[in-house]
Each structure stands twice: as structure tokens, then as C-alpha cells.
Write a protein that holds these residues in place. Structure first.
Motif, short mmCIF file in Angstrom:
data_model
loop_
_atom_site.label_atom_id
_atom_site.label_comp_id
_atom_site.label_asym_id
_atom_site.label_seq_id
_atom_site.Cartn_x
_atom_site.Cartn_y
_atom_site.Cartn_z
N THR A 134 0.38 -1.53 -0.24
CA THR A 134 -0.17 0.39 -0.06
C THR A 134 0.28 0.96 -0.25
OG1 THR A 134 -2.51 -0.75 1.37
CG2 THR A 134 -1.75 0.83 1.27
N LEU A 135 1.75 1.13 0.87
CA LEU A 135 2.62 2.83 0.87
C LEU A 135 4.23 2.73 0.54
CD1 LEU A 135 2.26 3.31 5.04
CD2 LEU A 135 0.80 4.46 3.35
N GLY A 136 4.45 1.49 0.49
CA GLY A 136 5.68 1.31 -0.60
C GLY A 136 6.76 1.19 0.02
N ILE A 137 7.90 0.08 -0.46
CA ILE A 137 9.13 -0.82 -0.31
C ILE A 137 9.69 -0.34 1.16
CG2 ILE A 137 10.61 -0.04 -2.04
CD1 ILE A 137 11.37 -2.90 -2.15
N GLU A 138 9.80 0.94 1.26
CA GLU A 138 10.31 1.88 1.76
C GLU A 138 9.38 1.79 3.33
OE1 GLU A 138 11.62 3.60 -2.29
OE2 GLU A 138 9.89 3.75 -0.99
N ALA A 142 0.96 4.55 -4.25
CA ALA A 142 1.77 5.81 -4.06
C ALA A 142 1.17 6.46 -5.05
CB ALA A 142 3.39 5.98 -3.65
N GLY A 143 1.37 5.76 -6.72
CA GLY A 143 0.73 6.68 -7.88
C GLY A 143 -0.09 7.19 -7.90
N SER A 144 -1.70 6.99 -7.32
CA SER A 144 -3.09 7.05 -7.26
C SER A 144 -3.12 8.00 -6.07
CB SER A 144 -4.02 5.81 -6.70
OG SER A 144 -3.61 4.60 -7.76
N THR A 184 -4.18 11.91 -7.15
CA THR A 184 -5.50 12.13 -6.58
C THR A 184 -5.32 13.52 -5.78
OG1 THR A 184 -6.82 10.14 -6.34
CG2 THR A 184 -7.36 11.95 -5.36
N ARG A 185 -3.91 13.65 -5.52
CA ARG A 185 -3.44 14.94 -5.52
C ARG A 185 -3.52 15.96 -6.51
NH1 ARG A 185 -5.00 16.41 -0.86
NH2 ARG A 185 -6.99 14.99 -1.23
N ALA A 186 -3.00 15.55 -7.37
CA ALA A 186 -2.36 16.25 -8.22
C ALA A 186 -3.64 17.11 -9.23
CB ALA A 186 -2.12 15.53 -9.69
N ARG A 187 -4.89 15.97 -9.33
CA ARG A 187 -6.21 16.17 -9.56
C ARG A 187 -6.66 17.50 -8.78
NH1 ARG A 187 -11.28 14.07 -8.83
NH2 ARG A 187 -12.75 15.06 -9.71
N HIS A 188 -6.78 17.12 -7.08
CA HIS A 188 -7.42 18.30 -6.37
C HIS A 188 -6.41 19.86 -5.95
CE1 HIS A 188 -8.89 19.69 -2.51
NE2 HIS A 188 -7.37 20.55 -2.20
#
Length: 855
Positions: free
Chosen positions: A91-95, A445-447, A451-455
Motif C-alpha cells: 500500500t505505502l511502498g517498499i520504503e 503512491a501513484g494513485s 488524486t492530489r494533483a487532480r485536487h
């Protein structure tokens, strides 16, 4: 980076455990642990019944909220091995997931020793012995026994857990049957409130009691660690976890209520380690319960920890960790990882005093629950179209509440240990970020960024445009020659200055499938090249049947929302073309300017580039030929943007003002630059071609005005641009179409005036509406009187009243017209000042005429 889906890896081994044996049993056996038998009486006796119920409610809230988050994430993917680590990392990525996975694995491995020591202490106490060495030997022997069980496989461990569950049921049944006979309603009432500490007992605070009780509910995720051994992980994790949390909460509630009515508070607090045995039907069953609780928790940790390390190895989170990815048999039993867990547990047993690190280990578990809640909240906020969990009771507010609740629990229980655990986690996260581990799956992360960019784009569209905050959205039309292309990309990135966007474009003429495939290959190579030279920029290849039309269409359509192309960048090599090619180059520049984009032509000659490379950073100069118009302002801003790049951070900006010896002009430009907070040296020069060449030729980078006349690019003094650039260093020749105000302040826009006029227009509109209604009322009254007077011609008073009413109605109508005229004038002034899009109604004739022209 390589990005692949991980489902294929997850399906390599078929799980054999069901919901009851794989999730419910290990979870409930861990929840009904030592706290139930040894610490619940102390909590009830120390803070009273109602505060104990409040503690149970708060702790259960954390576990329920986290269980909801687990269910949401688990039912949205095909769950592989690794438990919480798998869910968080996917969900949040490998790091993020890797940092959690490492600390979670260590916490689980160390907890094997904790439970083993608890088991050993109970055995040694039953033998009436007091020997630390004996406790360590028994604990080490249990760790080795558990290791042997884990080595054989999860099936054997699960069958052993059934035996442990039977022993636990016997212990609880003995307590319930025994305590019922001792229950007293009066004692229950006495223990309901907070006990009186006047008898010399040390007062225990609410949060202190909460810290003692809370570890009881942290075992609900034990079954999640077995995710790789489950037949249906998503279904089993959801049903097993909720079942364990629900049943264990009822058992804790029953035990708390019965204890409150069975013994005085002082007895419960002082005899907390023996009171449950004393109240049981058979006293020895308490020892059975304690042994069963510690053994089951240790066994669950022995099975869960190695599976987390195995998944960490499969994901190659840390160097050489892949050695532990191997598994034995069809279920991929992690025997190598088990060996590491056993060594960690034995070393912990040998350490002796565990009180120093036990709070930090508890914080690791609690932090992992908080991150699970945050991961679910993150999924909700990301708004991915692939986020379709089968569990329908989740909500982003519940996940956020779970995150906050876990953070609050950490602060309430042990803020120092929580801080240390946080530092460990942050350190691992920073290391993994720096190590730049290759992506092996598609996380959320991409999604989330989409969504943030869209907002933000939607919010940006509502903000007024400002000439004081001009940002480049550049299209760089790069050539075929790789060296010139590389230089152009570097120069275009200097102009972008980390303030906007840069897209490199290759225009390809042609049609058909072969050309489309070639264009796709060119775009792929260009994207890789751009990512290497100018990280954070973009590459596009445009296949068009007509290059001129393609450029025009691209300049008009490139961008998103209010972020539109405002700077087009071309190479100066096109100036050397002759005939139709030269005419096409000029028309392309002119088309970009006509469609509102600033045009920059770059000189990247070999000798000019070599001079830039050979000049030390501190000795580089950016020379600017001043022109008292929008070109001068934009050129100055671009020169300053260049200094934000590392290549020009130590460079000096020199502004050459062709003032003809006028000190007034030089002082005015100096004042403008000072007001704009741009540090530059202003030098007056003669406005002659020779002065232009002498001033700019000695610099490292030059910026000067550009004009296009009859399709030809010309510089200052009407000199053909191709000829002019031969004497210049690296150069940017600019044709400006945007208005930039370097020294504008936030309140120096027309927004304040527009807001004031808007308020006046709104007030005038309301006044006009009131006058309109009044005029209409008087007109109706006047008409009624006129008709009455017409029907009674002999009534002079009625005729006079009718005339007065008509005069009043006419006067009211004139007042309305005057108010409407004033309102319209104010609205026109607002429209003239409004920098946003026009708010007039759509004219259908525009669309009709445009569609007819397009036929």
C-alpha cells in the motif's frame, strides 16, 4: 525503476490453513494471555470497575478500528506471506513497508523470548525454586522445542495450538464456575467507583493502568502473520480477526465484572498473581492457563516472525536478505528465517534483564497497528480505481481515528519508548529511501499523487492569475542530433529553474502503423534520456502528417487546467536552414507567438558550450541586454531562474542598459531590480550593434530580445539572428508575449478594487430589485385607480388620485432605471478588471459557426 505486480510471486505456494486454525486460534490465544490471568485483577482493584471498563473500551476501540483497516486492505488484494509487512508495503511502498517489516520482525523474534521466559518463570515458581539460571535454561529449552515444531511446519504447530486452546478453555471454565459462587452484589457496588487509597495503598493513575492493560489487546494481529499459509487469506484474515477480537472482548468483560463482585479492591490489587487461582473451582487450573497462554503466544511468534523475514528476503529489502527467501516443501516453510529468529530469541534469553527493551518492543507492535490504519486511510484518500475492497464497512474517518488512537496510546503508555521506536523506524525509512530499492510491485503512491494533483489543479483553476508569480511551462522542440539535444535540455532546465514544467518534444512527420511504432520507440528513448539529463521533466514524440499543423495544435493543447504552455524553446540550428526549411522554421516561431507562447531560441554552438564547461562556477556571468518592455522583464526573470540551478548558483548577473549615457535610465533599471529583489550589476552602454556584441560576447550566457518579422527571426538592431549568434556565447534570444511584473507586491493587483466594485455592484443590484418591485406595485395601484376614475368620470377627487398614482409610478420606474444603469456600469467595470475567464452566457451562434467552418 522496474515495476511489476507481485501476485505471481504470491501464488507460488498454496496455503493449507483455514480461518479457525490459521487466524482465529493464534489471535485469540495471544489476546487471552498473561494480562488476563496476572494483571486484570490489579487494574480492577487499582482504578475501580467503571474506569476498568473505560480502559477496556478504549483498548478495544483501537483493536476494532485496526481490525477494520486490516479487513479493508486484506480484501482489496491477493494477500501473500509476511502479514502486516505485506499489507503495508503493497500500500505505502517498499520504503515504508520495509522499515515496518524489519522492526516488526525483530519485535516478534524478541517476543518469543519474552513469552518463553514467562513460561519458565511460571514453571520455576510452581517448583518453589528461585533461580535466574534455571529460568533461562527452561526458557532456552522451550525456544528450541518451539523451533523444532516450526521446523516441521505450520500444520503441526496448528494442531498443537488446538491442545493449548483446550487447556485455556479448561482454565477459564474453572474460573467462571468457581467465581460465580463468590459473587456479591454489595461488593460489586463497592468496587464500582475508584477505590479509597487512604489505607496506605499507592494511588494508580488511569493512564498508568491503561498502560498495564493495553498489551492484552495487541495479539489480535498474530494470525495476520500466517497470511502466506492460508487457503483464502482475505476471507480468513477478516473473519478470524474479528472473531478473535469479539470473543476475547466478551471474555475480558465477563472476567472484569465477576472480579469486581468477588473480592475487595485491596485484595484484587495486592494478590493479583494468585487471585484468579484462588477464585477458580480448581486452583491448579490457573497455572495451566498461564502456561497455555505463554506457550501459545510463544508458538504464534515462532511461526509468524520467520514468515515476515522470508517475505523481506523475497522483496530484497536489505542487502543479502534474499538468502532467507527460500522455503522448504510445498508450503515454503521458512526454515532459514526460523534459524535467525531462534538465534535472536536465545540471545534475548541470555541477556537476562529484559525490562530495558520491553517497552520499545511493545511500541513497535503498536506503531505497526497505527501504520496499518494509516495505510488504509492512504488507500481511501488515494481514490484508486483499483481500490475495491470486499469488506464494505470501512471508512477513511475510521482509519484516521485508528491512526490517531494508536499514536495516543503510544503517548499514554510510554512516550520515551515510543520516541525511541520512532527514531529506529525513521532511520530505517531514511536508509531505504537513500538505498533506492527497485520497485517490485505497484503500490498506491501513484494513485495518491494522481488524486492530489487532480485536487490541486482544480484549486489552482479557481485562483486568480498573477503576473508577479510567472512560472514556465516549457515545450522544448529538441533536434535529432544527440549532442545538441543534450545541450538544449540542459539550457531549457536552467530557464525552468525548478519553478515549473519542462517537456521535450520530437516532431515526426508520417502516417501509418510503422511510423506509429517508430514514434513510440523514439518517445521511449527520449523519456529515458530526459530522465537521465533533467530528472523531473518529460519527453514526448508527436507523430503528425504536417509538422506546422502539429506544432500549432501542440502549443494550443499542451497542459492541463490552468497550467498551459507559456514558453516554447527552439534550437538556433534551424536558423541556418535555407529555402522552404528556413521559411518553415520562421513560421513555426511565429505560430507559437501568435498563440500566446513566449518563444526562446537557444544558441548551443560547440565553442560556446566549451566555454561554459571550462569556466569555473564562480567566474560565470549571465549577461542581459535590457529592453524597456515585457521582454526585458521576462529576460530578467529567466536570468534569475538560471541562478537557482547548481550550474549558475555562483554566477553574476550583469544587465546592460542601452541608455546612451542617460544616468536617469540606469538608475531607474537599478531601482527596478532592487525592488524586485534581484541582485545584478547594471552597466550603461551605447545602443549600437558594436556595444551589443562587445557587452555580451564576453559573458558565459547571454539573454537578449528577439523579434519575428515576415517569418524571419531578427535580433536587436534588425540584425538577422543567425548572423548575430555567431559572435555570442551560449545565448537565449527571447520573444515575450506574457506580461511579467517583477516588482509587484501582493496587494498591488486589481483584486482589491475588483472586490470593492463587486460589493458595490451587488448592493446596487439589490437596490435595483427593490425599486423594480416598488415601481411594479405602484404601477398596479395606479392602473387600478385609473380604471376606477374612468368608471366614475364625475369624481374629481378620484381622478386626481389616479393622476398622482401615475406620477408616483413613473417616478419609481425612473428611479429603478437609474439604479439599473448604475448597477450595469459597476458590473462592466468588474468585468473589465476580472482576470479570470469570461462569465457571459454561451453564444450558440459561436458553436454553430465554428462547426460550419469545420465541415
Amino acid at each position: 525503476m522496474t515495476t511489476t505486480n507481485s501476485t505471481s510471486a504470491d501464488s507460488g505456494a498454496a496455503g493449507t490453513l483455514g480461518t479457525f486454525g490459521g487466524v482465529f486460534t493464534p489471535s485469540i490465544l495471544t489476546i487471552l494471555g498473561l494480562v488476563l490471568f496476572l494483571r486484570v485483577p490489579y487494574v480492577v482493584g487499582s482504578v475501580g470497575l467503571w474506569q476498568t471498563l473505560l480502559i477496556l473500551g478504549l483498548a478495544t476501540t483501537v483493536s476494532v478500528l485496526t481490525s477494520i483497516s486490516l479487513a479493508v486492505v486484506a480484501t482489496n488484494m491477493r494477500v501473500g506471506g509476511g502479514g502486516e509487512y505485506y499489507l503495508i508495503s503493497r500500500t505505502l511502498g517498499i520504503e515504508f513497508g520495509g522499515a515496518v517489516g524489519v522492526v516488526l520482525y525483530l519485535a516478534i523474534s524478541v517476543s518469543i523470548a519474552f513469552y518463553a521466559i514467562g513460561f519458565a518463570e511460571a514453571i520455576v515458581a510452581a517448583l518453589d525454586r528461585d533461580s535466574t539460571l534455571l529460568i533461562q535454561l527452561v526458557a532456552a529449552g522451550l525456544v528450541l522445542l518451539l523451533a523444532a515444531i516450526g521446523f516441521i511446519g505450520a500444520d503441526l504447530a496448528t494442531r498443537l495450538q488446538y491442545l493449548v486452546m483446550v487447556l485455556l478453555v479448561v482454565a477459564l471454565a474453572s474460573f467462571f464456575l468457581g467465581v460465580v459462587g463468590d459473587f456479591d452484589a454489595g461488593q460489586f457496588a463497592d468496587n464500582f467507583g475508584r477505590p479509597n487509597t487512604d489505607d496506605g495503598r499507592e494511588a494508580v493513575g488511569f493512564w498508568e493502568a491503561f498502560a498495564i492493560f493495553f498489551p492484552a489487546v495487541t495479539g489480535f494481529s498474530q494470525g495476520v502473520a500466517m497470511s502466506g499459509d492460508l487457503r483464502t487469506p482475505s476471507k480468513s484474515i477478516t473473519e478470524g480477526t474479528f472473531g478473535a477480537v469479539g470473543l476475547s472482548t466478551l471474555i475480558y468483560l465477563a472476567v472484569i465484572l465477576l472480579l469486581a463482585g468477588a473480592a475487595p479492591s485491596r485484595t484484587l490489587a495486592e494478590e493479583t498473581t494468585t487471585i484468579i487461582g484462588d477464585l477458580s473451582l480448581v486452583a491448579g487450573t490457573m497455572l495451566v492457563g498461564v502456561l497455555a497462554a505463554t506457550l501459545s503466544s510463544a508458538l504464534a511468534s515462532t511461526l509468524g516472525g520467520p514468515r515476515v523475514l522470508q517475505r523481506l528476503g523475497e522483496d530484497r529489502v536489505l542487502p543479502r536478505l534474499e538468502l532467507f527467501a527460500a522455503g522448504a516443501g510445498p508450503t515454503k516453510n521458512p526454515r532459514r528465517a526460523l534459524g535467525v529468529s531462534v538465534l535472536v530469541a536465545l540471545a534475548t534469553v541470555a541477556a537476562g534483564d529484559l525490562n530495558a527493551i520491553s517497552p520499545i518492543i511493545s511500541m513497535f507492535f503498536l506503531a505497526s497497528y497505527g501504520i496499518i490504519n494509516y495505510a488504509t486511510f492512504y488507500e481511501f484518500r488515494a481514490g484508486s480505481t483499483s481500490f475495491r475492497p470486499r469488506f464494505r464497512w470501512g471508512d477513511h474517518r475510521a482509519s484516521l481515528a485508528g491512526t490517531i488512537a494508536c499514536a495516543g496510546a503510544i503517548i499514554a503508555i510510554n512516550p520515551v519508548a515510543g520516541s525511541l521506536a520512532g527514531l529506529v523506524f525513521v532511520g530505517l525509512y531514511g536508509y531505504l529511501r537513500q538505498r533506492d530499492v527497485d520497485d517490485r510491485w505497484i503500490d498506491s503512491a501513484g494513485s495518491y499523487h494522481y488524486t492530489r494533483a487532480r485536487h490541486h489543479l482544480r484549486e489552482l483553476a479557481t485562483e486568480p492569475s498573477a503576473h508577479r508569480d510567472w512560472r514556465p511551462c516549457a515545450l522544448a522542440f529538441v533536434p535529432r542530433d544527440p549532442e545538441n539535444r543534450r545541450r538544449m535540455l540542459h539550457m531549457a532546465s536552467w530557464l525552468e529553474g525548478g519553478a515549473g514544467f519542462l517537456t521535450a518534444v520530437r516532431i515526426l512527420e508520417g502516417t501509418g502503423p510503422i511510423q506509429r511504432r517508430e514514434a513510440a520507440l523514439v518517445e521511449r528513448d527520449l523519456q529515458a534520456e530526459v530522465a537521465d539529463i533533467v530528472p523531473g521533466s518529460y519527453g514526448r514524440a508527436l507523430l503528425v502528417s504536417d509538422a506546422a499543423v502539429g506544432v500549432q495544435a501542440l502549443v494550443q493543447s499542451h497542459g492541463l487546467g490552468s497550467v498551459r504552455t507559456n514558453l516554447t524553446v527552439f534550437g538556433a540550428q534551424g536558423l541556418r536552414r535555407v529555402g522552404e526549411d528556413g521559411d518553415f522554421y520562421g513560421r513555426m516561431l511565429q505560430s507559437c507567438a501568435r498563440f500566446g507562447a513566449n518563444v526562446a531560441v537557444l544558441n548551443v554552438r560547440d565553442d560556446a558550450w566549451d566555454r561554459f564547461v571550462d569556466t569555473p562556477s564562480a567566474e560565470r556571468t549571465i549577461a542581459l541586454w535590457w529592453s524597456d518592455d515585457q521582454v526585458g522583464q521576462l529576460n530578467t526573470l529567466l536570468a534569475w531562474l538560471c541562478t537557482r540551478h547548481a550550474a549558475w548558483s555562483d554566477a553574476t548577473i550583469v544587465v546592460y542598459v542601452p541608455s546612451g549615457g542617460s544616468e536617469e535610465e540606469t538608475e531607474r533599471v537599478t531601482g527596478l531590480l532592487q525592488a524586485a529583489r534581484i541582485t545584478a550589476e547594471v552597466v550603461p552602454v551605447d545602443g549600437t550593434p558594436a556595444s551589443f556584441s562587445d557587452a555580451l560576447s564576453g559573458s558565459t550566457l547571454a539573454l537578449a530580445p528577439l523579434r519575428i518579422r515576415r517569418g524571419a527571426a531578427i535580433g536587436p538592431f534588425n540584425t538577422p539572428l543567425g548572423m548575430l549568434l555567431e559572435s555570442l556565447p551560449l545565448a537565449v534570444m527571447l520573444l515575450a508575449t506574457d506580461e511579467v511584473d517583477l516588482d509587484a507586491e501582493p496587494d498591488e493587483s486589481n483584486l482589491a478594487e475588483m472586490a470593492q466594485l463587486s460589493d458595490q455592484a451587488a448592493s446596487a443590484s439589490r437596490r435595483a430589485a427593490e425599486l423594480d418591485a416598488e415601481a411594479a406595485r405602484l404601477l398596479v395601484a395606479a392602473e387600478a385607480l385609473r380604471l376606477d376614475a374612468k368608471g366614475n368620470p364625475s369624481d374629481a377627487e378620484l381622478a386626481a388620485a389616479a393622476k398622482d398614482a401615475q406620477d408616483a409610478a413613473a417616478q419609481a420606474y425612473r428611479a429603478y432605471v437609474d439604479a439599473r444603469v448604475r448597477c450595469t456600469a459597476l458590473e462592466d467595470r468588474v468585468a473589465a478588471l476580472d482576470p479570470g475567464p469570461a462569465r457571459t452566457n454561451i453564444d450558440p451562434n459561436v458553436w454553430r459557426s465554428s462547426s460550419e467552418r469545420g465541415k
